[in-house]
Design a protein around this motif. Sequence first.
Motif, PDB file in Angstrom:
ATOM      1  N   LYS A  64       6.028  -1.941  -8.533  1.00 46.45           N
ATOM      2  CA  LYS A  64       5.350  -1.066  -7.250  1.00 46.45           C
ATOM      3  C   LYS A  64       4.527  -1.813  -6.381  1.00 46.45           C
ATOM      4  O   LYS A  64       4.956  -2.294  -5.156  1.00 46.45           O
ATOM      5  CB  LYS A  64       4.970   0.379  -7.463  1.00 46.45           C
ATOM      6  CG  LYS A  64       6.047   1.211  -8.004  1.00 46.45           C
ATOM      7  CD  LYS A  64       5.697   2.577  -7.723  1.00 46.45           C
ATOM      8  CE  LYS A  64       4.126   3.078  -8.535  1.00 46.45           C
ATOM      9  NZ  LYS A  64       3.831   4.133  -8.822  1.00 46.45           N
ATOM     10  N   LEU A  65       3.663  -2.753  -6.976  1.00 49.55           N
ATOM     11  CA  LEU A  65       2.799  -3.568  -6.510  1.00 49.55           C
ATOM     12  C   LEU A  65       3.473  -4.705  -6.027  1.00 49.55           C
ATOM     13  O   LEU A  65       3.327  -5.252  -4.900  1.00 49.55           O
ATOM     14  CB  LEU A  65       1.656  -3.785  -7.198  1.00 49.55           C
ATOM     15  CG  LEU A  65       0.542  -2.705  -7.706  1.00 49.55           C
ATOM     16  CD1 LEU A  65      -0.302  -3.246  -8.792  1.00 49.55           C
ATOM     17  CD2 LEU A  65      -0.293  -2.339  -6.505  1.00 49.55           C
ATOM     18  N   LEU A 100       5.588   6.032  -1.577  1.00 52.27           N
ATOM     19  CA  LEU A 100       6.463   6.637  -0.408  1.00 52.27           C
ATOM     20  C   LEU A 100       6.012   6.281   0.907  1.00 52.27           C
ATOM     21  O   LEU A 100       6.751   6.074   1.945  1.00 52.27           O
ATOM     22  CB  LEU A 100       6.556   8.006  -0.633  1.00 52.27           C
ATOM     23  CG  LEU A 100       7.600   8.632  -1.798  1.00 52.27           C
ATOM     24  CD1 LEU A 100       7.678  10.182  -1.649  1.00 52.27           C
ATOM     25  CD2 LEU A 100       8.868   8.253  -1.448  1.00 52.27           C
ATOM     26  N   ASN A 101       4.613   6.417   1.125  1.00 55.29           N
ATOM     27  CA  ASN A 101       4.193   6.262   2.244  1.00 55.29           C
ATOM     28  C   ASN A 101       4.252   4.716   2.884  1.00 55.29           C
ATOM     29  O   ASN A 101       4.694   4.300   3.955  1.00 55.29           O
ATOM     30  CB  ASN A 101       2.624   6.557   2.437  1.00 55.29           C
ATOM     31  CG  ASN A 101       1.981   6.239   4.046  1.00 55.29           C
ATOM     32  OD1 ASN A 101       2.123   5.228   4.543  1.00 55.29           O
ATOM     33  ND2 ASN A 101       1.716   7.680   4.194  1.00 55.29           N
ATOM     34  N   PHE A 102       4.246   3.967   1.905  1.00 56.49           N
ATOM     35  CA  PHE A 102       4.200   2.243   2.025  1.00 56.49           C
ATOM     36  C   PHE A 102       5.803   2.163   2.219  1.00 56.49           C
ATOM     37  O   PHE A 102       6.357   1.566   3.253  1.00 56.49           O
ATOM     38  CB  PHE A 102       4.031   1.493   0.770  1.00 56.49           C
ATOM     39  CG  PHE A 102       4.597   0.125   0.762  1.00 56.49           C
ATOM     40  CD1 PHE A 102       4.427  -0.891   1.693  1.00 56.49           C
ATOM     41  CD2 PHE A 102       5.714  -0.210  -0.137  1.00 56.49           C
ATOM     42  CE1 PHE A 102       4.873  -2.146   1.479  1.00 56.49           C
ATOM     43  CE2 PHE A 102       6.263  -1.441  -0.185  1.00 56.49           C
ATOM     44  CZ  PHE A 102       5.762  -2.325   0.618  1.00 56.49           C
ATOM     45  N   LEU A 103       6.900   2.672   1.442  1.00 58.12           N
ATOM     46  CA  LEU A 103       8.385   2.558   1.772  1.00 58.12           C
ATOM     47  C   LEU A 103       8.747   2.754   3.121  1.00 58.12           C
ATOM     48  O   LEU A 103       9.567   2.102   3.727  1.00 58.12           O
ATOM     49  CB  LEU A 103       9.147   3.268   0.603  1.00 58.12           C
ATOM     50  CG  LEU A 103       9.580   2.829  -0.620  1.00 58.12           C
ATOM     51  CD1 LEU A 103      10.314   3.718  -1.403  1.00 58.12           C
ATOM     52  CD2 LEU A 103       9.980   1.533  -0.648  1.00 58.12           C
ATOM     53  N   ILE A 108      10.526   1.173   8.596  1.00 58.98           N
ATOM     54  CA  ILE A 108      10.209   1.710  10.234  1.00 58.98           C
ATOM     55  C   ILE A 108       9.885   0.278  10.701  1.00 58.98           C
ATOM     56  O   ILE A 108      10.475   0.109  11.652  1.00 58.98           O
ATOM     57  CB  ILE A 108       9.079   2.849  10.352  1.00 58.98           C
ATOM     58  CG1 ILE A 108       9.658   3.921   9.725  1.00 58.98           C
ATOM     59  CG2 ILE A 108       8.845   2.898  11.921  1.00 58.98           C
ATOM     60  CD1 ILE A 108       8.516   5.227   9.835  1.00 58.98           C
ATOM     61  N   ASN A 109       9.090  -0.583  10.264  1.00 62.28           N
ATOM     62  CA  ASN A 109       8.699  -1.732  11.008  1.00 62.28           C
ATOM     63  C   ASN A 109       9.875  -2.456  11.281  1.00 62.28           C
ATOM     64  O   ASN A 109      10.739  -3.097  10.282  1.00 62.28           O
ATOM     65  CB  ASN A 109       7.791  -2.547   9.978  1.00 62.28           C
ATOM     66  CG  ASN A 109       7.196  -3.634  10.826  1.00 62.28           C
ATOM     67  OD1 ASN A 109       7.449  -4.171  11.499  1.00 62.28           O
ATOM     68  ND2 ASN A 109       5.595  -3.911  10.523  1.00 62.28           N
ATOM     69  N   PRO A 110      10.274  -2.963  12.311  1.00 64.77           N
ATOM     70  CA  PRO A 110      11.316  -3.876  12.776  1.00 64.77           C
ATOM     71  C   PRO A 110      11.280  -5.381  12.240  1.00 64.77           C
ATOM     72  O   PRO A 110      12.377  -5.812  11.869  1.00 64.77           O
ATOM     73  CB  PRO A 110      11.304  -3.800  14.354  1.00 64.77           C
ATOM     74  CG  PRO A 110      10.099  -3.651  14.618  1.00 64.77           C
ATOM     75  CD  PRO A 110       9.394  -2.540  13.511  1.00 64.77           C
ATOM     76  N   ALA A 115      13.765  -4.273   4.589  1.00 61.66           N
ATOM     77  CA  ALA A 115      13.918  -2.902   4.851  1.00 61.66           C
ATOM     78  C   ALA A 115      15.122  -2.455   4.051  1.00 61.66           C
ATOM     79  O   ALA A 115      15.160  -1.234   3.821  1.00 61.66           O
ATOM     80  CB  ALA A 115      13.871  -2.723   6.265  1.00 61.66           C
ATOM     81  N   ASP A 116      16.262  -3.116   4.149  1.00 65.82           N
ATOM     82  CA  ASP A 116      17.520  -2.574   3.470  1.00 65.82           C
ATOM     83  C   ASP A 116      17.262  -2.260   2.051  1.00 65.82           C
ATOM     84  O   ASP A 116      17.810  -1.238   1.763  1.00 65.82           O
ATOM     85  CB  ASP A 116      18.606  -3.324   3.920  1.00 65.82           C
ATOM     86  CG  ASP A 116      19.221  -3.599   5.271  1.00 65.82           C
ATOM     87  OD1 ASP A 116      19.000  -2.383   5.812  1.00 65.82           O
ATOM     88  OD2 ASP A 116      19.805  -4.611   5.643  1.00 65.82           O
ATOM     89  N   LEU A 117      16.780  -3.140   1.439  1.00 68.85           N
ATOM     90  CA  LEU A 117      16.471  -2.681   0.132  1.00 68.85           C
ATOM     91  C   LEU A 117      15.499  -1.553  -0.003  1.00 68.85           C
ATOM     92  O   LEU A 117      15.520  -0.553  -1.089  1.00 68.85           O
ATOM     93  CB  LEU A 117      15.888  -3.963  -0.683  1.00 68.85           C
ATOM     94  CG  LEU A 117      16.652  -5.099  -0.821  1.00 68.85           C
ATOM     95  CD1 LEU A 117      16.078  -6.437  -1.599  1.00 68.85           C
ATOM     96  CD2 LEU A 117      17.823  -4.614  -1.759  1.00 68.85           C
ATOM     97  N   ALA A 118      14.528  -1.378   0.757  1.00 68.43           N
ATOM     98  CA  ALA A 118      13.616  -0.497   0.803  1.00 68.43           C
ATOM     99  C   ALA A 118      14.330   0.894   1.069  1.00 68.43           C
ATOM    100  O   ALA A 118      14.286   1.993   0.353  1.00 68.43           O
ATOM    101  CB  ALA A 118      12.374  -0.410   1.708  1.00 68.43           C
ATOM    102  N   ALA A 119      15.320   1.012   1.881  1.00 73.59           N
ATOM    103  CA  ALA A 119      16.115   2.175   2.175  1.00 73.59           C
ATOM    104  C   ALA A 119      17.113   2.580   0.975  1.00 73.59           C
ATOM    105  O   ALA A 119      17.245   3.652   0.645  1.00 73.59           O
ATOM    106  CB  ALA A 119      17.127   1.819   3.460  1.00 73.59           C
ATOM    107  N   MET A 120      17.526   1.434   0.328  1.00 75.80           N
ATOM    108  CA  MET A 120      18.390   1.596  -0.970  1.00 75.80           C
ATOM    109  C   MET A 120      17.593   2.531  -1.902  1.00 75.80           C
ATOM    110  O   MET A 120      17.934   3.468  -2.517  1.00 75.80           O
ATOM    111  CB  MET A 120      18.840   0.572  -1.440  1.00 75.80           C
ATOM    112  CG  MET A 120      19.928  -0.195  -0.581  1.00 75.80           C
ATOM    113  SD  MET A 120      20.479  -1.690  -1.138  1.00 75.80           S
ATOM    114  CE  MET A 120      21.553  -1.434  -2.458  1.00 75.80           C
TER     115      MET A 120
END
Length: 440
Positions: A64-65, A100-103, A108-110, A115-120
Amino acid sequence: MDAQLRELLGFLRDKNPQVRQISLEHLLPHTVKDAPHRNIFLTGLKTSGLLPQAKDADVIRDLKLLCRDQLAIAHDAFKALINLTDTQVVANSVSDDQFLNFLVSYLINPDATLADLAAMLLSNLSVAAPVCASLCTLKVNVIVSPKVKNGFYTTNSRSGSCAAPVPYPEGHSSDELALPLMLDAFVQGASVDQIEDLSKRPRKASLHFLASVFANIASTNPGRTFFLTPRTPNFMKPDAAAEYPLAKIVSFTEHKDTIRRGGTASIIKNCAFNAASHRVMLTPESETVALPPSKVAAPGIDVLPYLLLPLAGPEEFDLDDQEKLLEPLQLLPPDKKREIDEVIRLTHVETLLLLCHTRWGRDYQREHGVYEIIRAAHENETVDKISEHIERLVNLIQRGEPKSAQIEEVEELTDSTEKLSTVEAPAEDSDDEDCRIEEI
């Protein structure tokens, strides 16, 4: 081999980034399902999280870190967690509020490269109902500034793969509900893949997998409430006209990406389990409608054409039938193709069945050419299960209605019992591991 791999776990915390990267590269292949040494990542875990004094379980914390580390390291850390969260025991350990807050802030940040991996990863985590509940109330810290993309910056997105703006924004900081910001990012990402010039893309990720996240959220009552409650489209413009969040995404049933199309279909279907919302969902955009008991009215969601277009083909209808069709379904081109994914086709038919739950919904479908479209779809359907559902839909639309209001009320209860038994309801407490993404 097992002992050697366990030795590598300690290097994930090394001060040298090259050492962290090399150790993670060697560990990543062992995170996939059925890998013979995958147990090294699971030792010390239990359903409630990490066991006290279980050092081997620290690997989840380390991963996670590392998601905040340099690009190459964060890339492999995200992939490792995506692979490992196909099991609920790991997903529980990853689903803490801070991560979760970090993810969410990150995707959200453009400017978030991964971000696609974070969404997965979030898609895997949101299979669990408690995570969906957390996402419905989650707030992220933002700084409003006209000098950054989209006019605000999510402060908790700062990481090695998503640098803070330079100069750092000095605007007002506030905690804002995350779901509307995620929805806007999802809408913005829909066109990213079509823009070849990378410098002109509004964001670095398409975020198609957020469709799966929203589908999971919409399977819960708070999630359906979010999608079916009018709100201003932008927290920075509180005086703007309200709209239903679901209306922002219904058009994606015709998107090129299968993940986005399928997730959108599931979102609509899950929202349709709220029978009181059917009038709101079917009403055209040109009319305003409120969802009782709320008195706040907003333009209708107009979901019907977006359910029928994927089921429609290039057939030509006679003039009488043509006049019944909604405008987007009239005079379709000769190369119009139906949805190729049978699961998505079935989902759309199931949604139409759910929208038959009320007399008003059945009448609306009769008056707007649903029978004509699904009749042609039935003639071309090759999957028996879908054909059976279409036949049930035809039965509900084409049969006569009772004249007595009292009989109608009884029939509604009977119909709902019969019909909903053929449509799979969203399971709010399900932690179905089959819904998770594996091995990337």
